[in-house]
Design a protein around this motif. Structure first.
Motif, PDB file in Angstrom:
ATOM      1  N   PHE A   1       0.909   4.087  -2.751  1.00  0.00           N
ATOM      2  CA  PHE A   1       0.681   5.478  -2.356  1.00  0.00           C
ATOM      3  C   PHE A   1       1.766   6.389  -2.935  1.00  0.00           C
ATOM      4  O   PHE A   1       1.493   7.463  -3.466  1.00  0.00           O
ATOM      5  CB  PHE A   1       0.688   5.611  -0.828  1.00  0.00           C
TER       6      PHE A   1
ATOM      7  N   PRO B   1      -2.754   9.308   6.206  1.00  0.00           N
ATOM      8  CA  PRO B   1      -2.393   7.891   6.325  1.00  0.00           C
ATOM      9  C   PRO B   1      -1.145   7.657   7.162  1.00  0.00           C
ATOM     10  O   PRO B   1      -1.031   6.632   7.838  1.00  0.00           O
ATOM     11  CB  PRO B   1      -2.176   7.452   4.870  1.00  0.00           C
TER      12      PRO B   1
ATOM     13  N   ALA C   1      -6.289   2.636  -1.028  1.00  0.00           N
ATOM     14  CA  ALA C   1      -6.851   2.447   0.321  1.00  0.00           C
ATOM     15  C   ALA C   1      -8.033   1.486   0.274  1.00  0.00           C
ATOM     16  O   ALA C   1      -8.176   0.606   1.133  1.00  0.00           O
ATOM     17  CB  ALA C   1      -7.277   3.797   0.903  1.00  0.00           C
TER      18      ALA C   1
ATOM     19  N   MET D   1       0.826  -1.209   0.000  1.00  0.00           N
ATOM     20  CA  MET D   1       0.000   0.000   0.000  1.00  0.00           C
ATOM     21  C   MET D   1       0.859   1.257   0.000  1.00  0.00           C
ATOM     22  O   MET D   1       0.585   2.214  -0.750  1.00  0.00           O
ATOM     23  CB  MET D   1      -0.926  -0.002   1.223  1.00  0.00           C
TER      24      MET D   1
ATOM     25  N   ASP E   1      -6.755   6.876  -3.254  1.00  0.00           N
ATOM     26  CA  ASP E   1      -7.970   6.439  -2.591  1.00  0.00           C
ATOM     27  C   ASP E   1      -8.357   5.025  -3.023  1.00  0.00           C
ATOM     28  O   ASP E   1      -8.842   4.233  -2.203  1.00  0.00           O
ATOM     29  CB  ASP E   1      -9.122   7.418  -2.838  1.00  0.00           C
TER      30      ASP E   1
ATOM     31  N   LEU F   1     -10.393   8.419   1.493  1.00  0.00           N
ATOM     32  CA  LEU F   1      -9.056   7.897   1.798  1.00  0.00           C
ATOM     33  C   LEU F   1      -8.913   7.629   3.295  1.00  0.00           C
ATOM     34  O   LEU F   1      -8.510   6.533   3.712  1.00  0.00           O
ATOM     35  CB  LEU F   1      -7.998   8.903   1.334  1.00  0.00           C
TER      36      LEU F   1
ATOM     37  N   VAL G   1      -8.656   3.985   5.314  1.00  0.00           N
ATOM     38  CA  VAL G   1      -7.370   3.666   5.947  1.00  0.00           C
ATOM     39  C   VAL G   1      -7.520   3.420   7.449  1.00  0.00           C
ATOM     40  O   VAL G   1      -6.756   2.650   8.034  1.00  0.00           O
ATOM     41  CB  VAL G   1      -6.346   4.793   5.675  1.00  0.00           C
TER      42      VAL G   1
END
Length: 780
Positions: A19, A694, A30, A15, A27, A639, A643
């Motif tokens: 990202f 995040p 996530a 992830m 998004d 998002l 998360v």
């Protein structure tokens, strides 16, 4: 480490990679991570969507609405006027005041909204004071980011830090718990920019001229202006600008038309051209001059079958781009197919649809089928490139299904200016965006075509590419190119020129002007685009726009004024006829004071107070429901909501405890300051390429487990992680506020590295030293 923990760490690493690289939208990454954790049992069905009801998400949603109300009611306009009255034309005083004003606004507004609302005022201040925009736009974004750290609601990382403490049964941060440390950090940022940072910013001087000329100079438009004159007997005489398609064909912008002795700025598409008319054009003059020369050629329709089968050591080839190919995302031009691999690709099939049209600039996708030709040895060599594609067929079989595929046949007359030129030297293919497949000469087809091949009278060229563009060019006929530009003014009583930038969440992001029919939908035209510290003035219609691009716009004053409320753009220039509804300002300010009062009095938690304030601004008309839905940054909302359960999975699986044990083992022996330093640096590094929210979610379980392992308070570690997550100054992509001012300030990415990296280091050192002063590791 158990297999369960190892798999979760793998998912988290994947992830973070997605990202940072944005191979998928962040998004969507996530969402995907959440789905994986649900189906693998790390998150239960009941836990999966609790993030959407979390206090952090509700607070963020409400703050977006309150921020927009403060923007629309003209609060920032009043602030800008106050700034100019207070500090006048003094650069240092202006820089300090801009940063502090942005900081105060972003204490209760979203950082991006605070930056956006100040940008027009800052642009106006730069013009009034004769200061280069490069000297004050980056301080604006930095001030907004730093100011967000002064309250609980100033930035999503702070909101999340408080909410995640509350979710775990701990006393959350109060509204002003961040203020003493946040103000200290803001002051350090201002001192840094005044003493060191401003010297690291680029300097671009502006001229004291009228607004239109000043902006034209800024975008160096004079370098690209020239005149096209319509001669007697021209085939476009009597036709409208729209019918000729002259702007699209030449990849240029028509700034004005001198028609019957009258200068028409931002000319309408239905204006009829006459002999003697002069078009003031912005574009690549040399390129357009070469395009005009491409006359005296005859164009007819043909098919691939008319070429016959490849002969003379030439073979056809059919290729399929495979998974992981190094050319994925690249175009024919970028991948150097013809020059590097020796294969001339003239057709592409995608999703069952085949085209021989504009394929030169089409980015490759997995599964694309390419049809091409080359010498037999080149085709054989391509067969070994399994890292790029799979060979499906060679020889005549590769081209059999293309027999009826339409292409063009171009015949060169004796008088054509292309006769006697090399193919490479004529730039013919490049200018017209076509691919020469073969040449019919002396009754036979030449398949293997060298760039040094000299074109002859009577040559028949089989080509694929933009057929309509070529036909439109021939319809224009001979026109006269004039170097001298008389009266290059861009503005009049009816027409103006302004600067705007692509807004966050804009529907224009990633799309071209042609895609969105910009001139038809907005009523204005783009004369130039500012990107990466330089202006771009030709082929604008096919250029993909990005958030932060600066646009030089020309149009009628009414159309320009309408852009002030356009959700896709942030207008940086003053607009005639644009007025904020100041009568709504008391309601916006009142809602803000209500939110603060409810929290300070302890009557309601922050998410309830913020939601009440958002409801009030809509109820009083400071913002409509339609506007409220539009201003919410739904991408950020989804998002964070997706998360948040990932953090819960880290705790329930024991992953957070394991990572915390590593931190304690390797850093605990050096004392709590070393642990704080490691977490602060990690949080900041994540936030440079990853959204700060995040970063806080992922590190919160580690913070709490580490605090338990070291038997210290979690508050200093949590405060350090939250504020470090907002220390995003090193690249324009670290924070959307940085990206937003990039075009307006004319910055390059390296400008952020030069000015932002030292500031990041200063802020991180200050956090490590000062956080324990305000939040002791072992409070009494």
């Amino acid at each position: 480490m158990t297999l369960t923990i190892a798999f979760l760490i793998f998912v988290l690493a994947a992830m973070v990679y997605l990202f940072l690289t944005e191979k998928l939208p962040i998004d969507l990454t996530a969402f995907l991570g959440l789905v994986v954790l649900i189906f693998t049992g790390y998150v239960t069905a009941d836990q999966a969507f609790t993030g959407f009801a979390s206090s952090a998400v509700i607070t963020m949603l409400a703050i977006f609405i309150v921020s927009a109300a403060l923007m629309n009611s003209g609060v920032a306009d009043v602030a800008a006027a106050w700034i100019h009255r207070l500090v006048g034309d003094r650069e240092i005083a202006l820089l300090v005041t801009i940063m502090l004003t942005a900081g105060v606004l972003s204490a209760f507004m979203n950082n991006i909204a605070a930056t956006a609302v100040m940008m027009p005022a800052v642009a106006s201040l730069a013009r009034r004071c004769g200061i280069s925009p490069t000297k004050i736009f980056m301080p604006l974004s930095f001030g907004a980011i730093l100011g967000g750290g002064t309250t609980l609601v100033g930035t999503p990382p702070n909101i999340l830090a408080g909410a995640m403490l509350a979710d775990r049964g701990l006393e959350p941060f109060k509204l002003f718990d961040f203020t003493p440390l946040g103000l200290t950090i803001l002051a350090l940022g201002v001192i840094y920019m005044v003493t060191i940072g401003r010297k690291l910013l680029p300097d671009r001087k502006i001229r004291e001229e009228d607004a239109g000329a000043e902006l034209a100079a800024l975008y160096r438009l004079e370098e690209a202006l020239f005149t096209i004159r319509i001669p007697e007997g021209s085939p476009i005489e009597g036709k409208s600008l729209a019918e000729t398609g002259i702007g699209n064909v030449f990849g240029a912008q028509i700034v004005s038309v001198m028609h019957k002795g009258k200068k028409l700025l931002a000319p309408s598409a239905d204006i009829k051209l006459e002999a003697g008319d002069e078009l003031l054009v912005s574009g690549d003059k040399e390129r357009i001059g070469e395009l005009i020369e491409i006359q005296d050629i005859d164009v007819t329709d043909a098919t691939v079958g008319q070429l016959g089968d490849p002969q003379g050591g030439v073979s056809g080839v059919k290729l399929r781009i495979n998974e992981g190919s190094a050319i994925l995302g690249k175009t024919l031009r970028e991948s150097g197919f013809r020059g590097g691999l020796g294969i001339a690709v003239f057709a592409i099939e995608r999703d069952g649809k085949r085209t021989t049209g504009n394929i030169r600039d089409l980015p490759f996708k997995e599964g694309d089928i390419l049809f091409g030709m080359g010498t037999s040895d080149k085709v054989d060599a391509v067969g070994s490139r399994t890292d790029l594609f799979d060979v499906e067929a060679t020889g005549a079989a590769a081209l059999a299904e293309l027999k009826n595929e339409p292409i063009l046949l171009i015949r060169l007359s004796q008088d054509s200016p292309l006769v006697g030129r090399r193919i490479a030297g004529s730039h013919f293919s490049e200018l017209m965006r076509i691919m020469i497949i073969g040449i019919m000469r002396d009754g036979s087809v030449q398949w293997s075509i060298s760039p040094d091949e000299v074109l002859r009278a009577g040559d028949q060229l089989f080509v694929s590419g933009e057929k309509e563009r070529l036909r439109a060019l021939l319809k224009i006929g001979d026109v006269e190119l004039v170097s001298e530009v008389s009266s290059p003014g861009l503005v009049s009583e009816e027409v103006g020129v302004i600067e705007a930038t692509i807004a966050p969440r804009s529907a224009l992001d990633g799309r071209t002007l042609a895609d969105v029919r910009f001139r038809q939908t907005k009523g204005v035209q783009v004369l130039a685009v500012w990107r990466d510290g330089r202006p771009i003035r030709d082929d604008l219609a096919e250029m993909e726009l990005r958030v932060g691009d600066g646009l030089l716009l020309q149009g009628k004053h009414g159309a320009l004024a309408a852009l002030g409320s356009d959700e896709d753009l942030v207008v940086l220039s003053p607009l005639l006829g644009e007025e904020r509804d100041l009568s709504k300002a008391p309601y916006s300010i009142g809602a803000l004071l209500l939110m603060v009062g409810l929290v300070v009095a302890g009557y309601q938690p922050i998410h309830v107070a913020a939601f009440a304030a958002a409801t009030l601004v809509i109820l009083t008309g400071a913002l409509t429901m339609k506007e409220a839905y539009r201003v919410i940054e739904w991408r950020a909302i989804f998002l964070v909501a997706a998360v948040l359960p990932v953090g819960a999975a880290m705790e329930s699986s024991g992953t957070a405890t394991l990572i915390a044990n590593w931190v304690v083992e390797y850093g605990g022996g050096l004392g709590p300051y070393a642990v704080l330093a490691s977490l602060v640096v990690l949080s900041s590094l994540l936030s440079q390429g990853l959204d700060g929210a995040p970063a806080v979610v992922l590190l919160t379980p580690v913070v709490l487990s580490t605090a338990t392992g070291l038997n210290i308070s979690p508050y200093p570690l949590m405060m350090g992680v939250a504020l470090a997550a907002s220390a995003a100054f090193m690249t324009p992509f670290s924070h959307k506020a940085n990206l937003l001012v990039m075009g307006a300030g004319g910055y390059r990415s390296m400008d952020y590295v030069k000015a932002g990296t030292p500031l990041t280091i200063v802020i991180l050192i200050a956090l490590i030293l000062l956080v324990p002063v305000f939040f002791p590791f072992n409070p009494a």
